[in-house]
Scaffold this active site. Structure first.
Site, PDB file in Angstrom:
ATOM      1  N   LYS A 111       0.844  -1.203   0.000  1.00  0.00           N
ATOM      2  CA  LYS A 111       0.000   0.000   0.000  1.00  0.00           C
ATOM      3  C   LYS A 111       0.878   1.251   0.000  1.00  0.00           C
ATOM      4  CE  LYS A 111      -3.988   1.908   2.578  1.00  0.00           C
ATOM      5  NZ  LYS A 111      -4.827   1.752   3.790  1.00  0.00           N
ATOM      6  N   SER A 170      -9.729   1.458   2.729  1.00  0.00           N
ATOM      7  CA  SER A 170      -8.908   2.253   1.842  1.00  0.00           C
ATOM      8  C   SER A 170      -7.806   1.478   1.121  1.00  0.00           C
ATOM      9  CB  SER A 170      -8.271   3.400   2.636  1.00  0.00           C
ATOM     10  OG  SER A 170      -7.362   2.902   3.603  1.00  0.00           O
ATOM     11  N   SER A 195      -9.843  -0.827   6.889  1.00  0.00           N
ATOM     12  CA  SER A 195      -9.261  -0.666   5.549  1.00  0.00           C
ATOM     13  C   SER A 195      -8.552  -1.888   4.976  1.00  0.00           C
ATOM     14  CB  SER A 195      -8.307   0.512   5.526  1.00  0.00           C
ATOM     15  OG  SER A 195      -9.055   1.693   5.378  1.00  0.00           O
TER      16      SER A 195
HETATM   17  N1  GLN Z   1     -13.293   3.763   6.205  1.00  0.00           N
HETATM   18  C1  GLN Z   1     -12.584   4.136   7.397  1.00  0.00           C
HETATM   19  C2  GLN Z   1     -12.170   5.581   7.323  1.00  0.00           C
HETATM   20  O1  GLN Z   1     -12.397   6.179   6.311  1.00  0.00           O
HETATM   21  C3  GLN Z   1     -11.420   3.241   7.618  1.00  0.00           C
HETATM   22  C4  GLN Z   1     -10.232   3.642   6.866  1.00  0.00           C
HETATM   23  C5  GLN Z   1      -9.001   2.889   7.268  1.00  0.00           C
HETATM   24  O2  GLN Z   1      -9.083   1.858   7.918  1.00  0.00           O
HETATM   25  N2  GLN Z   1      -7.863   3.470   6.901  1.00  0.00           N
HETATM   26  O3  GLN Z   1     -11.635   6.130   8.244  1.00  0.00           O
END
Ligand code: GLN
Length: 436
Positions: free
Chosen positions: A30, A105, A129
Site C-alpha cells: 500500500k 482504503s 481498511s
Molecule cells: N473507512 C474508514 C475511514 O475512512 C477506515 C479507513 C481505514 O481503515 N484506513 O476512516
C-alpha cells in the site's frame, strides 16, 4: 478489452538478495507504507513527488524474507475512505466486478491479490481498511492486534487505531505474511510487550505459529455472534453468514448468540477520534517539510500554508481535518472528543466481557456487497456507516480477519472473526474452517 483496474500508483520492483519464507513470492505494498527510493504518495497530490529515504520495518522484513515487491498500490487519500475512490490518482476498480469499488482504503492491495498481480500484499487498517477491501474483492485480510506489527514507516492517519497487515488468497498465505512482519521493533514503542506477572518478557509473535493455526479444526472452539452486527446486513450477506455458521458447527464449534450493546456508538466514536488524530497528524503537510515546494517569500505564512493545503488535499481529507479540528477545539473538546473516548472504553469493556465466554466473535465483515463506482462519493454518511462492523476491533485494539464466504448476486461476501488481544492464532483457525 478489460478496463484498467488502476491497482498500482507506481510499479517499481524492490528486490534484495535474500532468501526466506517469502522466496519466490511477489508482494504489493500500500502506498502509505514507506519504501526507500520509491515514491510513497498516500494517494495524495500533496505527496505526489515524495520519495522516502528509508524503508518501513514491515517492508524491510518482507524483503529480508525473500519477498519481491512489485509495486505500490492505490488507496483512498491518506487512508480516508471505504472505496479507494478518494485517491488523487483515480479510483481502483474491483477485479471481480469492474463497475464496482474494491473497498477501501487498501483497495489497490486487495485488488492486486484478487487480480493475480501479486501473490500477497500489505495494507493498513484504521477502521476496516484491510478487512473491507478483502471482503469486497474476495480475498483474505488480517488486521493484527495493536502492537503486534511495527508501524514504523507507516504514514500516520489515526495512529492510535491503525496497524499494517496482510492480504492473500488463502488464510495460510496471509498467516505466513503475518509471521514475517509481526514482532517487536525498537523503532515503534507500541510493539513493546510489557511483562506481566508470570509472563516472560517475550513479544507474543515470538511464541506464535500463525501458519500452523490454519488447520481447519473447530473442536472445542466457542464462537459468539453479536446480533447487533448481523441485523443491519443485507439479506444476501446474512445468507452467506448463516452458511458459514453451519460450517463452523459442522466442524465441532459451539456457536452462540451474544450482545455487544456499545457497538451502536462505534461509528460515531471512531469518526470523532480518527478525524481528531488526522487533524493533528496532517498538520505537517505545510509545503515546507512536505508537499509541493512554495516560494516562502511570496506571501505571509498563513497564505502559503492554506494555498498548499487547498491544492494538495482532496475534499474528503479537507472535510476530516476541519471536523477533527472542530472536535478538538476549546469548548467542544469535552462534548465530542472526550465522549468518544468514553465510548471507546465502553466498546473495550464489552469485548472483555464477551471474551470471558467465547473464544472468537463472528459477523459479516461488511453489511453490503461492493458499491457501484460513484455510489457513495456524494454521501459520506452512507460511506461511514458501512464501517459499522469493522470499526469496533480498532476501537478495542483487537485482531480481526476477513475471509471469503461465498457470493450474493455474484458479488463476494466476507465473514469477519475478531479475537482477544494477541489471539491471532484463534482468528486464523476459525477463518480456516469456513474458507471456501
Ligand atoms: N473507512 C474508514 C475511514 O475512512 C477506515 C479507513 C481505514 O481503515 N484506513 O476512516
Amino acid at each position: 478489452m478489460a478496463p484498467d483496474l488502476n491497482v498500482f500508483v507506481s510499479e517499481e520492483r524492490i528486490e534484495r538478495d535474500e532468501s526466506g519464507p517469502l522466496s519466490g513470492r511477489t508482494v504489493a505494498v500500500k502506498d502509505n507504507i514507506s519504501t526507500a527510493g520509491v515514491p510513497t504518495t498516500c494517494g495524495s497530490a500533496m505527496l505526489a513527488d515524495y520519495v522516502p529515504p528509508y524503508d518501513a520495518t514491515a517492508v524491510e522484513r518482507v524483503t529480508a524474507a525473500g519477498g519481491t515487491i512489485v509495486g505500490k498500490t492505490n488507496m483512498d487519500e491518506f487512508g480516508m475512505g471505504t472505496t479507494t475512490e478518494t485517491s488523487a490518482f483515480g479510483p481502483t476498480r474491483n477485479p471481480v466486478a469492474p463497475d464496482r469499488v474494491p473497498g477501501g482504503s487498501s483497495g489497490g492491495s486487495a485488488a492486486a491479490v484478487a487480480a493475480g498481480e501479486a501473490d500477497v500484499a500489505l495494507g493498513s487498517d484504521t477502521g476496516g481498511s484491510i478487512r473491507c477491501p478483502a471482503a469486497f474483492c474476495g480475498v483474505v485480510g488480517i488486521k493484527p492486534t495493536y502492537g503486534l506489527v511495527s508501524r514504523y514507516g507507516l504514514v500516520a492517519y489515526a495512529n492510535s487505531l491503525e496497524q499494517i497487515g496482510p492480504f492473500a488468497s488463502t488464510v495460510e498465505e496471509a498467516a505466513l505474511l503475518l509471521d514475517v512482519i509481526a514482532g517487536p521493533d525498537e523503532r515503534d514503542g507500541t510493539t513493546r510487550h510489557d511483562a506481566t506477572e508470570g509472563q516472560a518478557d517475550a513479544h507474543p509473535a515470538e511464541e506464535a505459529d500463525y501458519v500452523g493455526a490454519a488447520d481447519g479444526n473447530g473442536e472445542g472452539l466457542t464462537v459468539g455472534v453479536p446480533t447487533e452486527l448481523v441485523d443491519g446486513a443485507e439479506d444476501g450477506v446474512v445468507e452467506q453468514f448463516e452458511a458459514a455458521r453451519s460450517d463452523l458447527e459442522a466442524a465441532g464449534a459451539d456457536v452462540r448468540e451474544i450482545s455487544l450493546p456499545s457497538v451502536e456508538y462505534g461509528v460515531e466514536a471512531y469518526y470523532v477520534i480518527a478525524m481528531s488524530e488526522a487533524s493533528s497528524n496532517l498538520a505537517r503537510y505545510d509545503g515546507v517539510r512536505y508537499g509541493p515546494s512554495v516560494d516562502v517569500e511570496a506571501g505571509n505564512w498563513n497564505d502559503v500554508f492554506s494555498d498548499v493545503r487547498r491544492e494538495g488535499f482532496g475534499d474528503e481529507v479537507k472535510r476530516r481535518i476541519l471536523m477533527g479540528t472542530y472536535a478538538l477545539s476549546a469548548g467542544y473538546h469535552d462534548k465530542y472528543y472526550r465522549q468518544a473516548q468514553h465510548a471507546r472504553e465502553w466498546v473495550k469493556r464489552d469485548f472483555d466481557e464477551a471474551f470471558a465466554d467465547v473464544d472468537v466473535i463472528a459477523s459479516p465483515t461488511m453489511p453490503t456487497t461492493p458499491f457501484e463506482l460513484g455510489e457513495t462519493l456524494d454521501d459520506p454518511l452512507k460511506m461511514y456507516l458501512a464501517d459499522a462492523n469493522t470499526i469496533p476491533a480498532n476501537l478495542a485494539n483487537l485482531p480481526a480477519i476477513s475471509v471469503p464466504a461465498g457470493t450474493a448476486n455474484d458479488l463476494p461476501v466476507g465473514v469477519q472473526f475478531v479475537g482477544p488481544a494477541f489471539g491471532e492464532e484463534t482468528i486464523i483457525r476459525a477463518a480456516s474452517i469456513i474458507e471456501d
